[in-house]
Motif scaffolding. Sequence first.
Motif, short mmCIF file in Angstrom:
data_model
loop_
_atom_site.label_atom_id
_atom_site.label_comp_id
_atom_site.label_asym_id
_atom_site.label_seq_id
_atom_site.Cartn_x
_atom_site.Cartn_y
_atom_site.Cartn_z
N THR A 99 -17.57 39.74 13.82
CA THR A 99 -17.18 38.69 12.86
C THR A 99 -18.43 38.18 12.17
OG1 THR A 99 -17.39 36.90 14.49
CG2 THR A 99 -15.24 37.98 14.30
N THR A 100 -18.28 37.79 10.91
CA THR A 100 -19.38 37.19 10.15
C THR A 100 -18.84 36.03 9.33
OG1 THR A 100 -20.50 39.33 9.94
CG2 THR A 100 -21.19 37.59 8.44
N ARG A 101 -19.39 34.85 9.55
CA ARG A 101 -19.01 33.67 8.78
C ARG A 101 -19.90 33.56 7.53
NH1 ARG A 101 -18.64 32.06 14.18
NH2 ARG A 101 -16.63 31.09 14.75
N THR A 102 -19.30 33.28 6.41
CA THR A 102 -20.09 33.05 5.19
C THR A 102 -19.75 31.71 4.54
OG1 THR A 102 -18.49 34.26 3.82
CG2 THR A 102 -20.36 35.52 4.72
N GLY A 103 -18.72 31.01 5.01
CA GLY A 103 -18.37 29.69 4.46
C GLY A 103 -19.40 28.65 4.83
N LEU A 104 -19.68 27.72 3.90
CA LEU A 104 -20.66 26.64 4.12
C LEU A 104 -22.00 27.19 4.60
CD1 LEU A 104 -18.44 23.88 5.79
CD2 LEU A 104 -19.14 24.06 3.39
N GLY A 105 -22.47 28.21 3.91
CA GLY A 105 -23.78 28.78 4.23
C GLY A 105 -23.81 29.54 5.54
N ASN A 139 -14.01 30.02 7.22
CA ASN A 139 -12.91 30.14 6.25
C ASN A 139 -13.14 31.31 5.30
OD1 ASN A 139 -15.12 28.70 5.04
ND2 ASN A 139 -13.74 28.11 3.37
N LYS A 140 -14.40 31.70 5.15
CA LYS A 140 -14.76 32.90 4.38
C LYS A 140 -15.63 33.79 5.26
CE LYS A 140 -13.08 31.26 0.44
NZ LYS A 140 -11.92 31.83 -0.26
N GLY A 141 -15.58 35.08 4.98
CA GLY A 141 -16.39 36.01 5.75
C GLY A 141 -15.67 37.32 5.99
N GLY A 142 -16.01 37.97 7.10
CA GLY A 142 -15.41 39.27 7.37
C GLY A 142 -15.24 39.51 8.86
N VAL A 143 -14.18 40.24 9.20
CA VAL A 143 -13.95 40.70 10.57
C VAL A 143 -13.78 42.21 10.52
CG1 VAL A 143 -12.93 38.54 11.38
CG2 VAL A 143 -11.46 40.29 10.40
N SER A 144 -14.28 42.89 11.52
CA SER A 144 -14.24 44.35 11.48
C SER A 144 -13.91 44.92 12.86
CB SER A 144 -15.60 44.91 11.01
OG SER A 144 -16.61 44.59 11.93
N ALA A 145 -13.48 46.17 12.82
CA ALA A 145 -13.23 46.94 14.05
C ALA A 145 -13.74 48.35 13.81
CB ALA A 145 -11.75 46.95 14.40
N ARG A 146 -14.54 48.86 14.74
CA ARG A 146 -15.04 50.22 14.63
C ARG A 146 -14.61 51.02 15.85
NH1 ARG A 146 -17.57 53.43 17.71
NH2 ARG A 146 -18.74 54.28 15.96
N MET A 147 -14.54 52.34 15.71
CA MET A 147 -14.18 53.21 16.82
C MET A 147 -14.45 54.65 16.41
SD MET A 147 -10.07 52.80 16.31
CE MET A 147 -10.36 51.05 15.97
N THR A 148 -14.40 55.55 17.38
CA THR A 148 -14.40 56.96 17.06
C THR A 148 -12.99 57.49 17.32
OG1 THR A 148 -15.16 57.56 19.28
CG2 THR A 148 -16.83 57.30 17.58
N VAL A 149 -12.48 58.27 16.38
CA VAL A 149 -11.16 58.86 16.46
C VAL A 149 -11.33 60.37 16.48
CG1 VAL A 149 -8.88 59.03 15.38
CG2 VAL A 149 -10.22 56.93 15.15
N PHE A 150 -11.09 60.99 17.63
CA PHE A 150 -11.35 62.42 17.81
C PHE A 150 -12.78 62.76 17.42
CE2 PHE A 150 -6.82 62.41 18.06
CZ PHE A 150 -6.47 63.53 18.81
N GLY A 151 -13.71 61.88 17.76
CA GLY A 151 -15.11 62.13 17.50
C GLY A 151 -15.59 61.73 16.13
N ARG A 176 -19.65 36.03 -4.45
CA ARG A 176 -18.81 37.00 -3.74
C ARG A 176 -19.63 38.24 -3.34
NH1 ARG A 176 -14.86 36.49 -6.80
NH2 ARG A 176 -15.25 38.07 -8.36
N MET A 177 -20.44 38.73 -4.26
CA MET A 177 -21.27 39.90 -3.96
C MET A 177 -22.32 39.57 -2.90
SD MET A 177 -20.02 42.40 -5.58
CE MET A 177 -21.34 43.57 -5.28
N GLU A 178 -22.90 38.38 -2.98
CA GLU A 178 -23.89 37.96 -1.99
C GLU A 178 -23.26 37.87 -0.60
OE1 GLU A 178 -25.48 34.32 -3.40
OE2 GLU A 178 -26.64 35.25 -5.03
N ASP A 179 -22.07 37.31 -0.52
CA ASP A 179 -21.38 37.20 0.76
C ASP A 179 -21.07 38.59 1.34
OD1 ASP A 179 -21.50 34.50 0.55
OD2 ASP A 179 -19.34 34.16 0.42
N PHE A 180 -20.64 39.49 0.47
CA PHE A 180 -20.31 40.84 0.94
C PHE A 180 -21.56 41.55 1.46
CE2 PHE A 180 -19.25 45.40 0.18
CZ PHE A 180 -18.23 45.48 1.12
N GLU A 181 -22.69 41.40 0.75
CA GLU A 181 -23.94 41.99 1.22
C GLU A 181 -24.36 41.39 2.55
OE1 GLU A 181 -25.75 44.45 0.16
OE2 GLU A 181 -24.46 44.91 -1.54
N SER A 182 -24.15 40.09 2.70
CA SER A 182 -24.49 39.41 3.95
C SER A 182 -23.64 39.96 5.10
CB SER A 182 -24.29 37.91 3.80
OG SER A 182 -24.56 37.23 5.02
N ILE A 183 -22.35 40.18 4.85
CA ILE A 183 -21.46 40.74 5.87
C ILE A 183 -21.94 42.12 6.30
CG2 ILE A 183 -19.12 41.59 6.29
CD1 ILE A 183 -18.15 39.29 4.45
#
Length: 216
Positions: free
Chosen positions: A148-154, A159-171, A191-198
């Motif tokens: 998880t990455t928070r980007t709201g209020l600096g 309330n803003k940011g990103g959540v992710s899930a990673r895995m390997t699927v059949f390698g 928006r672009m700055e927040d995405f780069e931060s994430i």
Amino acid sequence: MVSRLSFGLGPTRSREEQPSHQALSDESRPQAWLQGGTPAPPYQATLHIITWNVGSAMPPDDITTLLGLNVGDGNTDMYIIGLQEVNSMINKRLKDVLFTDQWSEVCMERLSPFGYVLVTSQRMQGLLLLVFAKYFHLPFLRGVQTETTRTGLGGYWGNKGGVSARMTVFGHSICFLNCHLPAHMENHEERMEDFESILQQQQFEGQAATGVLDHE
């Protein structure tokens, strides 16, 4: 927005190494590999991907169309469901800590009869990411991690940011990223700055693919 993605799923090998045998059903392919027999050849896997800003609304009574179950027979391999602005009022969040949140619950109730299992989920205030897969794929989903990455209020508020899930699927390394970024054209630079931060902050441990964009 709903989209469907198909890609080659299965062990990677050269054309000369491809075994010649009769076609296997979707369920028997991974089982043949798991049991140590002739490895199953790569085949097309289908992902049903949803991203939806639900605006704090309750889940609809019927999500059959949203999940595409009205046009198929449950043969989709994985569901990736990314929601934004899920109700995150204090009383609602406290209830979700003790019990499964309503969106996760309705998705599980609708998908479980078709043999889907919740692989992982990640919640950050109003952001929710759910990953479901057919039960017979579970032995081949490895290295599941979430971030998880928070980007709201600096960077202090989720309330803003990103959540992710990673895995390997059949390698094959795969990463799913669900973002909620500042809206409207006048905020495009933020928006672009927040995405780069994430992208910079989301780092996974013990994997060859450490960042979001390092995955296949």
